[in-house]
Scaffold this motif. Sequence first.
Motif, PDB file in Angstrom:
ATOM      1  N   GLN A  11      44.847  30.273  13.225  1.00 28.38           N
ATOM      2  CA  GLN A  11      44.069  30.119  14.454  1.00 28.38           C
ATOM      3  C   GLN A  11      44.607  28.891  15.174  1.00 28.38           C
ATOM      4  O   GLN A  11      44.693  27.813  14.581  1.00 28.38           O
ATOM      5  N   VAL A  12      44.988  29.051  16.438  1.00 24.06           N
ATOM      6  CA  VAL A  12      45.559  27.950  17.202  1.00 24.06           C
ATOM      7  C   VAL A  12      44.837  27.798  18.541  1.00 24.06           C
ATOM      8  O   VAL A  12      44.179  28.724  19.012  1.00 24.06           O
ATOM      9  N   ILE A  13      44.999  26.611  19.150  1.00 23.44           N
ATOM     10  CA  ILE A  13      44.464  26.328  20.474  1.00 23.44           C
ATOM     11  C   ILE A  13      45.635  25.924  21.358  1.00 23.44           C
ATOM     12  O   ILE A  13      46.559  25.258  20.902  1.00 23.44           O
ATOM     13  N   VAL A  14      45.605  26.368  22.622  1.00 22.20           N
ATOM     14  CA  VAL A  14      46.675  26.056  23.558  1.00 22.20           C
ATOM     15  C   VAL A  14      46.415  24.666  24.135  1.00 22.20           C
ATOM     16  O   VAL A  14      45.320  24.368  24.610  1.00 22.20           O
ATOM     17  N   LEU A  15      47.438  23.805  24.111  1.00 19.55           N
ATOM     18  CA  LEU A  15      47.297  22.414  24.538  1.00 19.55           C
ATOM     19  C   LEU A  15      47.653  22.195  26.002  1.00 19.55           C
ATOM     20  O   LEU A  15      47.177  21.245  26.610  1.00 19.55           O
ATOM     21  N   SER A  16      48.520  23.045  26.570  1.00 14.38           N
ATOM     22  CA  SER A  16      48.933  22.838  27.960  1.00 14.38           C
ATOM     23  C   SER A  16      49.282  24.163  28.607  1.00 14.38           C
ATOM     24  O   SER A  16      49.491  25.160  27.934  1.00 14.38           O
ATOM     25  N   GLY A  17      49.333  24.148  29.942  1.00 14.45           N
ATOM     26  CA  GLY A  17      49.680  25.348  30.687  1.00 14.45           C
ATOM     27  C   GLY A  17      48.454  26.053  31.227  1.00 14.45           C
ATOM     28  O   GLY A  17      47.334  25.546  31.160  1.00 14.45           O
ATOM     29  N   LYS A  18      48.671  27.259  31.757  1.00 14.45           N
ATOM     30  CA  LYS A  18      47.577  27.987  32.410  1.00 14.45           C
ATOM     31  C   LYS A  18      46.481  28.428  31.445  1.00 14.45           C
ATOM     32  O   LYS A  18      45.350  28.642  31.855  1.00 14.45           O
ATOM     33  N   ASP A  19      46.810  28.573  30.173  1.00 13.62           N
ATOM     34  CA  ASP A  19      45.829  29.003  29.172  1.00 13.62           C
ATOM     35  C   ASP A  19      45.273  27.837  28.367  1.00 13.62           C
ATOM     36  O   ASP A  19      44.734  28.033  27.278  1.00 13.62           O
ATOM     37  N   LYS A  20      45.362  26.616  28.881  1.00  9.96           N
ATOM     38  CA  LYS A  20      44.927  25.416  28.167  1.00  9.96           C
ATOM     39  C   LYS A  20      43.479  25.538  27.703  1.00  9.96           C
ATOM     40  O   LYS A  20      42.603  25.949  28.465  1.00  9.96           O
ATOM     41  N   GLY A  21      43.256  25.221  26.423  1.00  7.63           N
ATOM     42  CA  GLY A  21      41.909  25.251  25.869  1.00  7.63           C
ATOM     43  C   GLY A  21      41.521  26.568  25.229  1.00  7.63           C
ATOM     44  O   GLY A  21      40.523  26.638  24.523  1.00  7.63           O
ATOM     45  N   ARG A  22      42.298  27.623  25.461  1.00 11.63           N
ATOM     46  CA  ARG A  22      41.974  28.927  24.871  1.00 11.63           C
ATOM     47  C   ARG A  22      42.492  28.996  23.440  1.00 11.63           C
ATOM     48  O   ARG A  22      43.501  28.397  23.103  1.00 11.63           O
ATOM     49  N   THR A  23      41.778  29.744  22.599  1.00  6.96           N
ATOM     50  CA  THR A  23      42.185  29.883  21.202  1.00  6.96           C
ATOM     51  C   THR A  23      42.551  31.325  20.906  1.00  6.96           C
ATOM     52  O   THR A  23      42.102  32.248  21.593  1.00  6.96           O
ATOM     53  N   GLY A  24      43.355  31.509  19.893  1.00  7.44           N
ATOM     54  CA  GLY A  24      43.759  32.842  19.465  1.00  7.44           C
ATOM     55  C   GLY A  24      44.470  32.787  18.137  1.00  7.44           C
ATOM     56  O   GLY A  24      44.732  31.713  17.586  1.00  7.44           O
ATOM     57  N   LYS A  70      53.305  23.799  22.373  1.00  6.40           N
ATOM     58  CA  LYS A  70      52.154  23.950  23.270  1.00  6.40           C
ATOM     59  C   LYS A  70      50.888  24.353  22.531  1.00  6.40           C
ATOM     60  O   LYS A  70      49.828  24.455  23.136  1.00  6.40           O
ATOM     61  N   VAL A  71      50.981  24.615  21.227  1.00  3.91           N
ATOM     62  CA  VAL A  71      49.799  25.019  20.461  1.00  3.91           C
ATOM     63  C   VAL A  71      49.574  24.063  19.295  1.00  3.91           C
ATOM     64  O   VAL A  71      50.503  23.405  18.827  1.00  3.91           O
ATOM     65  N   ALA A  72      48.326  23.995  18.847  1.00  4.08           N
ATOM     66  CA  ALA A  72      47.963  23.185  17.685  1.00  4.08           C
ATOM     67  C   ALA A  72      46.996  23.975  16.821  1.00  4.08           C
ATOM     68  O   ALA A  72      46.239  24.812  17.323  1.00  4.08           O
ATOM     69  N   HIS A  73      47.033  23.704  15.546  1.00  3.54           N
ATOM     70  CA  HIS A  73      46.132  24.367  14.608  1.00  3.54           C
ATOM     71  C   HIS A  73      44.696  23.967  14.929  1.00  3.54           C
ATOM     72  O   HIS A  73      44.438  22.857  15.362  1.00  3.54           O
TER      73      HIS A  73
END
Length: 105
Positions: A11-24, A70-73
Amino acid sequence: MAAAKIKKGDQVIVLSGKDKGRTGEVVKSLPKDGKVVVSGINVAVRHKKPSQTNPQGGLERSEAPMDVSKVAHVTADGKPTRVRFEERDGKKVRVAVKTGDVING
């Protein structure tokens, strides 16, 4: 080549870009390219003409690879964390830096 800190199924969270803050969830990891494919994130849309195999035509949506930087756990409380490697019980395991929890996989 170094071991991958983010793997398929994480499971990761987006750190930057247009999808910032979204998880998947990571669907595919491309360690040679330094990219990951995350479900529902960075969706590319292609306009397809009608053909014999697809007589309707229309829009084709698919997840495009994005840079692993761009993603973090994600921890249990939903916050991003870095990942480090430690040796526990004689095995090399991935550990969340913020919580110290062992990450499965």
